[in-house]
Design a protein around this motif. Structure first.
Motif, PDB file in Angstrom:
ATOM      1  N   PRO A  89       0.681  -1.255   0.145  1.00 21.96           N
ATOM      2  CA  PRO A  89      -0.005  -0.094   0.082  1.00 21.96           C
ATOM      3  C   PRO A  89       0.777   1.234  -0.045  1.00 21.96           C
ATOM      4  CG  PRO A  89      -0.973  -1.610   1.424  1.00 21.96           C
ATOM      5  CD  PRO A  89       0.325  -2.073   1.117  1.00 21.96           C
ATOM      6  N   LEU A  90       1.953   1.386   0.702  1.00 22.82           N
ATOM      7  CA  LEU A  90       2.705   2.451   0.700  1.00 22.82           C
ATOM      8  C   LEU A  90       3.506   3.073  -0.810  1.00 22.82           C
ATOM      9  CD1 LEU A  90       4.387   4.385   2.311  1.00 22.82           C
ATOM     10  CD2 LEU A  90       6.389   2.840   2.215  1.00 22.82           C
ATOM     11  N   THR A  91       3.570   2.098  -1.424  1.00 21.96           N
ATOM     12  CA  THR A  91       3.816   2.612  -2.820  1.00 21.96           C
ATOM     13  C   THR A  91       2.872   3.374  -3.448  1.00 21.96           C
ATOM     14  OG1 THR A  91       5.297   0.463  -2.910  1.00 21.96           O
ATOM     15  CG2 THR A  91       4.982   1.567  -4.987  1.00 21.96           C
ATOM     16  N   TYR A  92       1.536   2.814  -3.220  1.00 20.94           N
ATOM     17  CA  TYR A  92       0.415   3.380  -4.020  1.00 20.94           C
ATOM     18  C   TYR A  92       0.040   4.518  -3.413  1.00 20.94           C
ATOM     19  CZ  TYR A  92      -0.037  -1.035  -6.776  1.00 20.94           C
ATOM     20  OH  TYR A  92       0.228  -1.929  -7.616  1.00 20.94           O
ATOM     21  N   VAL A  93       0.149   4.851  -2.158  1.00 26.08           N
ATOM     22  CA  VAL A  93      -0.111   6.060  -1.323  1.00 26.08           C
ATOM     23  C   VAL A  93       0.834   7.035  -1.903  1.00 26.08           C
ATOM     24  CG1 VAL A  93       0.128   7.315   0.872  1.00 26.08           C
ATOM     25  CG2 VAL A  93      -0.792   4.875   0.697  1.00 26.08           C
ATOM     26  N   GLU A  94       1.985   6.900  -1.964  1.00 24.61           N
ATOM     27  CA  GLU A  94       3.045   7.786  -2.242  1.00 24.61           C
ATOM     28  C   GLU A  94       2.868   8.517  -3.834  1.00 24.61           C
ATOM     29  OE1 GLU A  94       6.603   7.296   0.934  1.00 24.61           O
ATOM     30  OE2 GLU A  94       6.937   6.511  -1.096  1.00 24.61           O
ATOM     31  N   ALA A  95       2.646   7.397  -4.541  1.00 26.92           N
ATOM     32  CA  ALA A  95       2.454   7.686  -6.055  1.00 26.92           C
ATOM     33  C   ALA A  95       1.116   8.523  -6.311  1.00 26.92           C
ATOM     34  CB  ALA A  95       2.312   6.411  -6.743  1.00 26.92           C
ATOM     35  N   LEU A  96       0.050   8.123  -5.536  1.00 26.10           N
ATOM     36  CA  LEU A  96      -1.124   8.748  -5.827  1.00 26.10           C
ATOM     37  C   LEU A  96      -0.878  10.002  -5.139  1.00 26.10           C
ATOM     38  CD1 LEU A  96      -3.729   5.903  -4.960  1.00 26.10           C
ATOM     39  CD2 LEU A  96      -3.412   7.052  -7.133  1.00 26.10           C
ATOM     40  N   LEU A  97      -0.158  10.299  -4.052  1.00 24.23           N
ATOM     41  CA  LEU A  97      -0.210  11.585  -3.663  1.00 24.23           C
ATOM     42  C   LEU A  97       0.707  12.668  -4.125  1.00 24.23           C
ATOM     43  CD1 LEU A  97       0.841  11.132   0.244  1.00 24.23           C
ATOM     44  CD2 LEU A  97      -1.137  12.223  -0.577  1.00 24.23           C
ATOM     45  N   GLU A  98       1.749  11.957  -5.230  1.00 24.69           N
ATOM     46  CA  GLU A  98       2.382  12.871  -6.135  1.00 24.69           C
ATOM     47  C   GLU A  98       1.480  13.160  -7.248  1.00 24.69           C
ATOM     48  OE1 GLU A  98       5.703  14.662  -7.773  1.00 24.69           O
ATOM     49  OE2 GLU A  98       5.783  13.395  -5.832  1.00 24.69           O
ATOM     50  N   ILE A  99       0.523  12.348  -7.602  1.00 25.61           N
ATOM     51  CA  ILE A  99      -0.385  12.782  -8.688  1.00 25.61           C
ATOM     52  C   ILE A  99      -1.291  13.941  -8.448  1.00 25.61           C
ATOM     53  CG2 ILE A  99      -2.053  11.911 -10.321  1.00 25.61           C
ATOM     54  CD1 ILE A  99      -0.768   9.163 -10.200  1.00 25.61           C
ATOM     55  N   VAL A 100      -1.834  13.514  -7.104  1.00 29.20           N
ATOM     56  CA  VAL A 100      -3.010  14.605  -6.459  1.00 29.20           C
ATOM     57  C   VAL A 100      -2.075  15.768  -6.307  1.00 29.20           C
ATOM     58  CG1 VAL A 100      -4.356  15.079  -4.500  1.00 29.20           C
ATOM     59  CG2 VAL A 100      -4.123  12.921  -5.224  1.00 29.20           C
ATOM     60  N   GLY A 101      -1.124  15.945  -5.784  1.00 30.12           N
ATOM     61  CA  GLY A 101      -0.171  17.290  -5.599  1.00 30.12           C
ATOM     62  C   GLY A 101      -0.011  17.944  -6.881  1.00 30.12           C
ATOM     63  N   HIS A 102       0.254  17.072  -7.827  1.00 33.31           N
ATOM     64  CA  HIS A 102       0.562  17.604  -9.258  1.00 33.31           C
ATOM     65  C   HIS A 102      -0.762  18.346  -9.831  1.00 33.31           C
ATOM     66  CE1 HIS A 102       1.899  18.316 -13.307  1.00 33.31           C
ATOM     67  NE2 HIS A 102       0.740  17.500 -13.641  1.00 33.31           N
TER      68      HIS A 102
ATOM     69  N   ILE B 278      -6.434   5.181   2.405  1.00 26.91           N
ATOM     70  CA  ILE B 278      -5.690   5.801   3.453  1.00 26.91           C
ATOM     71  C   ILE B 278      -5.264   7.276   3.048  1.00 26.91           C
ATOM     72  CG2 ILE B 278      -3.336   5.737   4.110  1.00 26.91           C
ATOM     73  CD1 ILE B 278      -3.147   2.778   3.814  1.00 26.91           C
ATOM     74  N   ILE B 279      -5.298   7.649   1.710  1.00 25.79           N
ATOM     75  CA  ILE B 279      -5.302   9.167   1.763  1.00 25.79           C
ATOM     76  C   ILE B 279      -6.532   9.821   1.970  1.00 25.79           C
ATOM     77  CG2 ILE B 279      -4.870  10.759  -0.188  1.00 25.79           C
ATOM     78  CD1 ILE B 279      -3.082   8.809  -1.650  1.00 25.79           C
ATOM     79  N   GLY B 280      -7.442   9.031   1.618  1.00 17.88           N
ATOM     80  CA  GLY B 280      -9.023   9.674   2.199  1.00 17.88           C
ATOM     81  C   GLY B 280      -9.115  10.104   3.245  1.00 17.88           C
TER      82      GLY B 280
END
Length: 331
Positions: free
Chosen positions: A210-223, A283-285
């Motif tokens: 899950p950590l890998t997906y959390v960090e990738a999705l955060l990067e996209i959301v932040g972009h 988790i981001i939600g």
């Protein structure tokens, strides 16, 4: 109930990323380049990923996630990465002052190894059942239990080598830790344990998690939304992620109840547990709700568009995580 489709059309990804381009990357000093940052960098103007790379990353993670959900070889599922096992692994990694990534890699390695190891030993016992060399499962089980501490420390040791640049668990340190808990292993036995783990896992030491997906999705959301302070989300996500592992059984029992998964739908339940894209989004939600509940619905809706996961599924999962956070605070 859960949508597992991911759109990969180029025009769809262009719409998601808005077609914006990054400015030319400024030159950095050699000291800045070679020094590891004290914390993760998200949407950093110096090292930020361009839309094409973000698109490729999302597509690759979606592909790996689909394969992971189809893989039913893990007979023990999450038996070895929740509750007291997760707590001990996290405390062990903190004892050695390892990074946050190390502890999540360590618990995933331990879970994958123990699942395969137990399955292989069980199969071996079955094969010798009607022979002169028949083995009693009870004897094998006792040996497995006795080696749990050794396997735990070894998995943390492997994770430290995979993730850390310089802070690793040395052979001597592992030997002293085990001895302090009443387990006196020779150095060679610890090395052999490491070799056994690596061979059993076919040397795949960076598991999907899950950590890998959390960090990738955060990067996209932040972009997509530069106004968000993604690093603040990341810190809360790590806390929620720890709780996710510790309370894993309770979380999935509640999710299956919400989704109406019955005992006769084992495959469907297993698929939900293996969906790292859904877990990362939830988790981001949950972190968004903790940080600012007024904007959490908007972030979950954005995650739904990025991942093509049904909005209500992310919302339900996030709500269950929040329930666990509140229950943990009350305790």
């Amino acid at each position: 109930m859960v949508s597992f489709g991911y759109k990969k059309k180029k025009q769809y990804m262009q719409r998601l990323f808005g077609g914006s381009v990054f400015m030319e990357t400024p030159k950095r000093s050699s000291q800045q380049f070679f020094t590891s940052p004290p914390e993760p960098l998200f949407n950093d103007k110096h090292v930020g990923m361009k839309p094409a790379l973000l698109e490729e990353t999302l597509q690759q993670l979606a592909k790996e996630n689909e394969l992971n959900m189809l893989n039913m070889d893990d007979e023990c599922k999450g038996v070895f990465k929740n509750g007291k096992r997760a707590v001990f692994m996290f405390l062990l990694c903190k004892h050695y002052k390892l990074g946050y990534e190390d502890q999540f890699v360590a618990i995933e390695l331990f879970s994958r190894f123990m699942s395969k190891h137990v399955a292989e030993l069980l199969q071996h016992v079955k094969e010798t059942k009607n022979t002169e060399n028949a083995i009693e499962w009870s004897h094998v089980e006792q040996r497995i239990k006795h080696q749990i501490m050794l396997r735990t420390v070894t998995c943390a040791q492997v994770a430290s080598k995979v993730c850390s640049h310089y802070r690793i668990i040395s052979l001597g340190s592992a030997k002293r830790f085990l001895a302090s808990h009443g387990f006196r292993y020779a150095a060679n036995s610890i090395v052999q344990s490491e070799v056994r783990i690596l061979k059993t896992l076919n040397y795949k030491v960076h598991p999907p998690m899950p950590l890998t997906y959390v960090e990738a999705l955060l990067e996209i959301v932040g972009h997509n939304n530069p106004s968000l302070t993604v690093k603040h989300f990341h810190g809360i996500c790590l806390n929620v992620l720890e709780l996710y592992y510790i309370q894993r059984d309770a979380i999935y029992a509640r999710l299956k109840q919400i989704a109406g998964v019955t005992s006769g739908q084992k495959h469907r339940g297993n698929t939900i547990e293996k969906d790292n894209m859904l877990t990362g989004s939830a988790i981001i939600g949950a972190a968004a709700y903790i940080l600012d509940k007024s904007s959490s619905d908007q972030i979950i809706d954005h995650l739904s568009k990025i991942t093509e996961i049904v909005n209500d599924d992310i919302l339900d999962f996030s709500a269950v995580l929040i329930e666990q956070v509140l229950a943990n605070d009350e305790e």
